[in-house]
Design a protein around this motif. Structure first.
Motif, PDB file in Angstrom:
ATOM      1  N   ILE A  26       0.825  -1.223  -0.050  1.00  0.00           N
ATOM      2  CA  ILE A  26       0.091  -0.139   0.177  1.00  0.00           C
ATOM      3  C   ILE A  26       0.924   1.274  -0.003  1.00  0.00           C
ATOM      4  CG2 ILE A  26      -1.802   1.224   1.349  1.00  0.00           C
ATOM      5  CD1 ILE A  26      -1.175  -2.283   2.337  1.00  0.00           C
ATOM      6  N   THR A  27       0.941   2.090  -0.906  1.00  0.00           N
ATOM      7  CA  THR A  27       1.620   3.331  -1.229  1.00  0.00           C
ATOM      8  C   THR A  27       0.657   4.601  -1.013  1.00  0.00           C
ATOM      9  OG1 THR A  27       3.160   2.035  -2.544  1.00  0.00           O
ATOM     10  CG2 THR A  27       3.190   4.229  -2.585  1.00  0.00           C
ATOM     11  N   ASP A  28       1.306   5.353  -0.254  1.00  0.00           N
ATOM     12  CA  ASP A  28       1.051   6.927   0.022  1.00  0.00           C
ATOM     13  C   ASP A  28       1.540   7.698  -1.294  1.00  0.00           C
ATOM     14  OD1 ASP A  28       0.197   9.504   0.457  1.00  0.00           O
ATOM     15  OD2 ASP A  28       1.051   9.086   2.508  1.00  0.00           O
ATOM     16  N   VAL A  29       0.753   7.576  -2.313  1.00  0.00           N
ATOM     17  CA  VAL A  29       1.310   8.268  -3.674  1.00  0.00           C
ATOM     18  C   VAL A  29       1.836   9.934  -3.566  1.00  0.00           C
ATOM     19  CG1 VAL A  29       0.762   8.805  -5.981  1.00  0.00           C
ATOM     20  CG2 VAL A  29      -0.280   6.764  -4.758  1.00  0.00           C
ATOM     21  N   GLU A  30       1.126  10.553  -2.964  1.00  0.00           N
ATOM     22  CA  GLU A  30       1.591  12.029  -2.856  1.00  0.00           C
ATOM     23  C   GLU A  30       1.951  12.499  -1.315  1.00  0.00           C
ATOM     24  OE1 GLU A  30      -0.986  14.907  -4.783  1.00  0.00           O
ATOM     25  OE2 GLU A  30      -1.969  13.240  -5.854  1.00  0.00           O
ATOM     26  N   GLY A  31       1.804  11.582  -0.627  1.00  0.00           N
ATOM     27  CA  GLY A  31       2.200  11.726   0.820  1.00  0.00           C
ATOM     28  C   GLY A  31       1.128  12.317   1.809  1.00  0.00           C
ATOM     29  N   GLU A  32       1.321  12.024   3.270  1.00  0.00           N
ATOM     30  CA  GLU A  32       0.189  12.447   4.136  1.00  0.00           C
ATOM     31  C   GLU A  32      -1.217  12.038   3.778  1.00  0.00           C
ATOM     32  OE1 GLU A  32       0.553  16.878   4.912  1.00  0.00           O
ATOM     33  OE2 GLU A  32       2.348  16.413   5.879  1.00  0.00           O
ATOM     34  N   GLN A  33      -1.333  10.720   3.393  1.00  0.00           N
ATOM     35  CA  GLN A  33      -2.595  10.391   2.940  1.00  0.00           C
ATOM     36  C   GLN A  33      -2.743   8.849   3.910  1.00  0.00           C
ATOM     37  OE1 GLN A  33      -5.334  11.447   1.375  1.00  0.00           O
ATOM     38  NE2 GLN A  33      -6.429   9.736   2.324  1.00  0.00           N
ATOM     39  N   VAL A  34      -4.131   9.022   4.603  1.00  0.00           N
ATOM     40  CA  VAL A  34      -4.239   7.719   5.232  1.00  0.00           C
ATOM     41  C   VAL A  34      -5.012   6.786   4.510  1.00  0.00           C
ATOM     42  CG1 VAL A  34      -5.876   6.927   7.208  1.00  0.00           C
ATOM     43  CG2 VAL A  34      -4.454   8.856   7.633  1.00  0.00           C
ATOM     44  N   ALA A  35      -4.821   5.514   4.717  1.00  0.00           N
ATOM     45  CA  ALA A  35      -5.793   4.480   3.912  1.00  0.00           C
ATOM     46  C   ALA A  35      -6.482   3.605   4.933  1.00  0.00           C
ATOM     47  CB  ALA A  35      -4.931   3.571   3.163  1.00  0.00           C
ATOM     48  N   GLY A 158       5.130   8.282  -2.029  1.00  0.00           N
ATOM     49  CA  GLY A 158       6.185   7.128  -2.304  1.00  0.00           C
ATOM     50  C   GLY A 158       6.234   6.337  -1.134  1.00  0.00           C
ATOM     51  N   ASP A 159       6.102   6.741   0.014  1.00  0.00           N
ATOM     52  CA  ASP A 159       6.366   5.669   1.312  1.00  0.00           C
ATOM     53  C   ASP A 159       5.060   4.603   1.077  1.00  0.00           C
ATOM     54  OD1 ASP A 159       8.378   6.756   2.710  1.00  0.00           O
ATOM     55  OD2 ASP A 159       7.326   8.196   3.532  1.00  0.00           O
ATOM     56  N   TYR A 160       5.460   3.344   1.753  1.00  0.00           N
ATOM     57  CA  TYR A 160       4.478   2.117   1.574  1.00  0.00           C
ATOM     58  C   TYR A 160       4.914   1.161   2.750  1.00  0.00           C
ATOM     59  CZ  TYR A 160       8.841  -0.111  -0.051  1.00  0.00           C
ATOM     60  OH  TYR A 160      10.112  -0.509   0.047  1.00  0.00           O
ATOM     61  N   ILE A 161       3.889   0.559   2.966  1.00  0.00           N
ATOM     62  CA  ILE A 161       4.038  -0.670   3.822  1.00  0.00           C
ATOM     63  C   ILE A 161       3.606  -2.171   3.120  1.00  0.00           C
ATOM     64  CG2 ILE A 161       1.664  -0.436   4.501  1.00  0.00           C
ATOM     65  CD1 ILE A 161       2.634  -1.365   7.290  1.00  0.00           C
ATOM     66  N   GLU A 162       4.385  -2.914   3.298  1.00  0.00           N
ATOM     67  CA  GLU A 162       4.038  -4.249   2.522  1.00  0.00           C
ATOM     68  C   GLU A 162       3.668  -5.441   3.715  1.00  0.00           C
ATOM     69  OE1 GLU A 162       6.777  -4.765  -1.531  1.00  0.00           O
ATOM     70  OE2 GLU A 162       7.608  -5.370   0.379  1.00  0.00           O
ATOM     71  N   LEU A 163       2.474  -5.955   3.455  1.00  0.00           N
ATOM     72  CA  LEU A 163       1.752  -7.211   4.269  1.00  0.00           C
ATOM     73  C   LEU A 163       1.576  -8.358   3.470  1.00  0.00           C
ATOM     74  CD1 LEU A 163      -0.957  -4.662   5.377  1.00  0.00           C
ATOM     75  CD2 LEU A 163       1.068  -5.039   6.701  1.00  0.00           C
ATOM     76  N   ARG A 164       2.204  -9.546   3.993  1.00  0.00           N
ATOM     77  CA  ARG A 164       1.995 -10.974   3.672  1.00  0.00           C
ATOM     78  C   ARG A 164       0.654 -11.318   4.101  1.00  0.00           C
ATOM     79  NH1 ARG A 164       6.435 -14.161   4.875  1.00  0.00           N
ATOM     80  NH2 ARG A 164       5.609 -14.665   6.768  1.00  0.00           N
ATOM     81  N   ALA A 165      -0.159 -11.859   3.265  1.00  0.00           N
ATOM     82  CA  ALA A 165      -1.363 -12.496   3.879  1.00  0.00           C
ATOM     83  C   ALA A 165      -1.013 -13.966   4.314  1.00  0.00           C
ATOM     84  CB  ALA A 165      -2.342 -12.821   2.611  1.00  0.00           C
ATOM     85  N   GLU A 166      -1.658 -14.104   5.463  1.00  0.00           N
ATOM     86  CA  GLU A 166      -1.271 -15.524   6.393  1.00  0.00           C
ATOM     87  C   GLU A 166      -2.647 -16.244   6.276  1.00  0.00           C
ATOM     88  OE1 GLU A 166       1.431 -16.110   6.847  1.00  0.00           O
ATOM     89  OE2 GLU A 166       2.486 -14.315   7.269  1.00  0.00           O
ATOM     90  N   MET A 167      -3.857 -15.818   5.431  1.00  0.00           N
ATOM     91  CA  MET A 167      -4.841 -16.487   5.198  1.00  0.00           C
ATOM     92  C   MET A 167      -5.559 -16.072   3.864  1.00  0.00           C
ATOM     93  SD  MET A 167      -7.721 -15.335   8.195  1.00  0.00           S
ATOM     94  CE  MET A 167      -7.027 -15.514   9.310  1.00  0.00           C
ATOM     95  N   ASP A 168      -6.550 -16.845   3.112  1.00  0.00           N
ATOM     96  CA  ASP A 168      -7.168 -16.176   2.142  1.00  0.00           C
ATOM     97  C   ASP A 168      -7.954 -15.163   2.602  1.00  0.00           C
ATOM     98  OD1 ASP A 168      -5.878 -17.983   0.648  1.00  0.00           O
ATOM     99  OD2 ASP A 168      -7.622 -19.355   0.135  1.00  0.00           O
ATOM    100  N   LEU A 169      -7.981 -14.153   2.026  1.00  0.00           N
ATOM    101  CA  LEU A 169      -8.892 -12.712   2.413  1.00  0.00           C
ATOM    102  C   LEU A 169      -9.453 -11.954   1.426  1.00  0.00           C
ATOM    103  CD1 LEU A 169      -5.663 -11.283   4.477  1.00  0.00           C
ATOM    104  CD2 LEU A 169      -7.781 -12.317   5.276  1.00  0.00           C
ATOM    105  N   ILE A 170     -10.382 -11.222   2.058  1.00  0.00           N
ATOM    106  CA  ILE A 170     -11.130 -10.151   0.994  1.00  0.00           C
ATOM    107  C   ILE A 170     -10.649  -8.895   1.841  1.00  0.00           C
ATOM    108  CG2 ILE A 170     -13.191  -9.473   0.237  1.00  0.00           C
ATOM    109  CD1 ILE A 170     -12.858 -12.016  -0.946  1.00  0.00           C
ATOM    110  N   VAL A 171     -10.133  -8.136   1.053  1.00  0.00           N
ATOM    111  CA  VAL A 171      -9.629  -6.994   1.394  1.00  0.00           C
ATOM    112  C   VAL A 171     -10.270  -5.510   1.012  1.00  0.00           C
ATOM    113  CG1 VAL A 171      -7.618  -5.413   1.677  1.00  0.00           C
ATOM    114  CG2 VAL A 171      -7.312  -7.873   2.045  1.00  0.00           C
ATOM    115  N   ALA A 172     -10.539  -4.450   1.841  1.00  0.00           N
ATOM    116  CA  ALA A 172     -11.083  -3.437   1.401  1.00  0.00           C
ATOM    117  C   ALA A 172     -10.262  -2.151   1.955  1.00  0.00           C
ATOM    118  CB  ALA A 172     -12.452  -3.081   1.782  1.00  0.00           C
TER     119      ALA A 172
END
Ligand SMILES: [Zn+2]
Length: 196
Positions: A26-35, A158-172
């Protein structure tokens, strides 16, 4: 599943399926944006990502690479693989129309709550009574006296976080539409999603 990329425009949302072992960035494209980020067990949506359980098990409000994000049933949902920011939120609920009425005296405001429900509906997951997301890039500060405030995110373009799924998921994911506070630096911008 091959790699995929989406750009969530400012104030909008995205839903997608993520299989166990796959990685979402998940990447904050322009900065200072919450997801606002929620995830449900694809095989039993009564189990979902739970920030409260994660606080209970990780024992810190500041999760870091190597930490596990847990479900309502104390099972691993994600492992944090990398993070260029180091400040996210596990405390606050998703913004919802009632919040904008109470805090900002605005009616019928677009919200993460409605965005997430809309994204999840496409996967047959009914509207939640409330969402308590893993609020990526959200900079919630708790003072020694217990007072809580939301400051500008520490994330830059351009800052980001990477997460590995540990189960099959539906993500929003909702690109938070609050321009009324420091939460998104008073300006709503886009969020990018990449899975591999
Ligand atoms: Zn929001």
């Amino acid at each position: 599943m091959s790699s995929q990329h989406w750009l969530i425009p400012a104030t909008e949302e995205l839903g997608f399926k993520l299989l166990k072992g796959h990685i979402v960035r998940i990447t904050d494209v322009e900065g200072e944006q919450v997801a606002d980020f929620v995830a449900f067990n694809a095989n039993d949506p009564s189990e979902r990502l739970d920030p409260g359980v994660t606080l209970d098990t990780v024992r810190s409000k500041n999760v870091t690479p190597g930490d596990i994000i847990y479900s309502t049933r104390y099972r691993p949902v994600f492992t944090i693989l990398s993070d260029t920011v180091g400040r996210h939120d596990l405390l606050l609920p998703a913004c919802r129309p009632e919040m904008y009425e109470v805090l900002y005296d605005k009616k019928d405001h677009i919200s993460c709550y409605d965005n997430l429900n809309h994204a999840l509906a496409a996967f047959g997951i009914p509207a939640a009574d409330q969402h308590t997301p893993f609020n990526l890039f959200m900079n919630t500060v708790v003072d020694a006296d217990g007072s809580v405030r939301v400051e500008r995110p520490l994330s830059r373009a351009g800052d980001y976080i990477e997460l590995r799924a540990e189960m099959d998921l539906i993500v929003a994911v909702s690109a938070c539409p609050c321009a009324e506070s420091a939460c998104n630096g008073y300006t709503c911008t886009s969020i990018a999603i990449d899975i591999r």
